[in-house]
Write a protein that holds these residues in place. Structure first.
Motif, short mmCIF file in Angstrom:
data_model
loop_
_atom_site.label_atom_id
_atom_site.label_comp_id
_atom_site.label_asym_id
_atom_site.label_seq_id
_atom_site.Cartn_x
_atom_site.Cartn_y
_atom_site.Cartn_z
N LEU A 13 64.20 -91.29 -9.06
CA LEU A 13 64.67 -92.22 -10.17
C LEU A 13 63.84 -92.11 -11.50
O LEU A 13 64.62 -92.45 -12.47
N TYR A 14 62.65 -91.70 -11.36
CA TYR A 14 62.11 -91.58 -12.58
C TYR A 14 61.77 -90.28 -13.25
O TYR A 14 61.30 -89.95 -14.39
N LEU A 15 62.05 -89.15 -12.37
CA LEU A 15 61.88 -87.78 -12.97
C LEU A 15 63.38 -87.06 -12.47
O LEU A 15 63.20 -85.79 -11.86
N PRO A 16 64.44 -87.32 -13.34
CA PRO A 16 65.55 -86.73 -12.84
C PRO A 16 65.43 -85.23 -13.70
O PRO A 16 64.56 -85.05 -14.70
N LYS A 17 66.37 -84.41 -13.62
CA LYS A 17 66.50 -83.10 -14.28
C LYS A 17 67.05 -83.30 -15.48
O LYS A 17 67.74 -84.65 -15.71
N VAL A 18 67.15 -82.32 -16.51
CA VAL A 18 67.74 -82.35 -17.58
C VAL A 18 69.26 -82.20 -17.53
O VAL A 18 70.30 -82.25 -18.42
N LYS A 19 69.66 -81.70 -16.12
CA LYS A 19 71.39 -81.88 -15.68
C LYS A 19 71.43 -83.07 -15.22
O LYS A 19 70.76 -83.73 -14.43
N HIS A 101 66.26 -86.97 -21.13
CA HIS A 101 66.42 -86.48 -22.34
C HIS A 101 65.00 -86.21 -22.70
O HIS A 101 63.97 -86.82 -22.64
N ILE A 102 64.90 -84.82 -23.36
CA ILE A 102 63.52 -84.43 -23.91
C ILE A 102 63.78 -84.26 -25.43
O ILE A 102 64.73 -83.64 -25.88
N GLY A 103 62.91 -84.99 -26.18
CA GLY A 103 63.02 -84.99 -27.94
C GLY A 103 63.10 -86.31 -28.26
O GLY A 103 62.80 -87.39 -27.61
N PRO A 104 63.10 -86.41 -29.62
CA PRO A 104 63.22 -87.73 -30.39
C PRO A 104 64.30 -88.81 -29.75
O PRO A 104 65.23 -88.40 -29.28
N TYR A 105 63.94 -89.79 -29.96
CA TYR A 105 64.86 -91.13 -29.34
C TYR A 105 66.33 -90.98 -30.15
O TYR A 105 67.20 -91.19 -29.85
N ASP A 106 65.99 -90.50 -31.60
CA ASP A 106 67.10 -90.41 -32.48
C ASP A 106 68.07 -89.48 -32.18
O ASP A 106 69.04 -89.34 -32.70
N ASP A 107 67.60 -88.30 -31.58
CA ASP A 107 68.57 -87.34 -31.05
C ASP A 107 69.12 -87.43 -29.45
O ASP A 107 69.66 -86.39 -29.03
N GLU A 108 69.28 -88.65 -29.11
CA GLU A 108 69.68 -88.88 -27.72
C GLU A 108 71.30 -88.75 -27.71
O GLU A 108 71.68 -88.76 -26.54
N GLY A 109 71.97 -88.98 -28.82
CA GLY A 109 73.52 -88.69 -28.92
C GLY A 109 74.12 -87.63 -27.94
O GLY A 109 74.78 -87.88 -27.25
N HIS A 135 70.63 -97.49 -19.92
CA HIS A 135 69.05 -97.84 -19.82
C HIS A 135 68.34 -96.68 -20.29
O HIS A 135 68.84 -95.59 -19.96
N GLU A 136 67.26 -97.22 -20.87
CA GLU A 136 66.49 -95.89 -21.30
C GLU A 136 64.99 -96.08 -20.61
O GLU A 136 64.54 -97.38 -20.81
N ILE A 137 64.40 -95.50 -19.84
CA ILE A 137 63.44 -95.30 -19.37
C ILE A 137 62.05 -94.53 -19.98
O ILE A 137 62.58 -93.13 -20.00
N TYR A 138 61.28 -95.00 -20.73
CA TYR A 138 60.37 -94.21 -21.68
C TYR A 138 59.08 -93.85 -20.78
O TYR A 138 58.46 -94.43 -20.37
N LEU A 139 59.18 -92.64 -20.66
CA LEU A 139 57.93 -92.02 -19.80
C LEU A 139 56.88 -91.53 -20.40
O LEU A 139 55.68 -91.33 -20.07
N LYS A 149 58.64 -83.62 -27.64
CA LYS A 149 58.25 -83.69 -26.19
C LYS A 149 58.57 -84.93 -25.54
O LYS A 149 58.12 -85.11 -24.16
N LEU A 150 58.93 -85.91 -26.20
CA LEU A 150 59.20 -87.28 -25.65
C LEU A 150 60.18 -87.23 -24.44
O LEU A 150 61.06 -86.38 -24.61
N LYS A 151 59.89 -87.66 -23.44
CA LYS A 151 60.84 -87.72 -22.23
C LYS A 151 61.39 -89.19 -21.89
O LYS A 151 60.66 -90.29 -21.84
N THR A 152 62.69 -89.25 -21.97
CA THR A 152 63.30 -90.77 -21.89
C THR A 152 64.60 -90.34 -20.59
O THR A 152 65.23 -89.63 -20.76
#
Length: 161
Positions: A13-19, A101-109, A135-139, A149-152
């Motif tokens: 639930l809290y550590l999904p893959k980038v796929k 999602h790994i990276g800045p919040y503004d790059d989530e698109g 939902h966005e879960i900020y890790l 390096k932000l993980k969401t």
């Protein structure tokens, strides 16, 4: 008392893959949450305003009585803080698709677009209603983590088409 780490206990639930993947989120008991229609997202690098429901998962020992005691204590320490908007409730998210999602919040698109493509390719569609929303879960702590390096965790509720 040992520290409880949701990320370790519920990796799916809290550590999904980038796929992207599909997950059935079980009912979550004891969420501390409040709605804030004027939340200033500048804390997370966003300058516009959002209408958010902020949910924080609580350990099992946080009973309604413990929660009310904590609210009373906080109200005494922080006069003027409206603790009446905070509540302890259960939440069922159900069937969802999610991705890390790994990276800045503004790059989530592009990550959200890839998630939506995955959902369609699996025979589902996103269905947002009530609290079943994007939902966005900020890790990561944006005050201590480089933007790249932000993980969401990004999660969308889904139903079969």
């Amino acid at each position: 008392m040992a520290t409880f780490d949701c990320k370790k206990a519920y990796k799916d639930l809290y550590l999904p893959k980038v796929k992207p993947s599909i997950v059935d989120v079980p009912p979550l008991e004891g969420l501390w949450w409040f709605e804030d229609n004027t939340f200033d997202g500048s804390v997370m690098g966003r300058k516009d305003e959002f209408s958010w429901v902020i949910m924080i998962r609580q350990p099992e020992f946080v009973t309604p009585e413990v929660f009310e005691t904590a609210k009373t204590s906080l109200a005494k320490k922080k006069p003027g803080l409206d603790t009446s908007i905070a509540r302890l409730e259960d939440f069922t998210e159900g069937l969802c698709a999610q991705v890390m999602h790994i990276g800045p919040y503004d790059d989530e698109g592009p990550t959200v677009a890839a998630l939506e493509e995955f959902i369609a390719s699996q025979g589902y569609r996103t269905e947002m209603s009530g609290l079943r929303q994007h939902h966005e879960i900020y890790l990561s702590d944006p005050r201590k983590t480089a933007p790249e390096k932000l993980k969401t965790v990004i999660r969308h509720p889904i139903v079969k088409r």
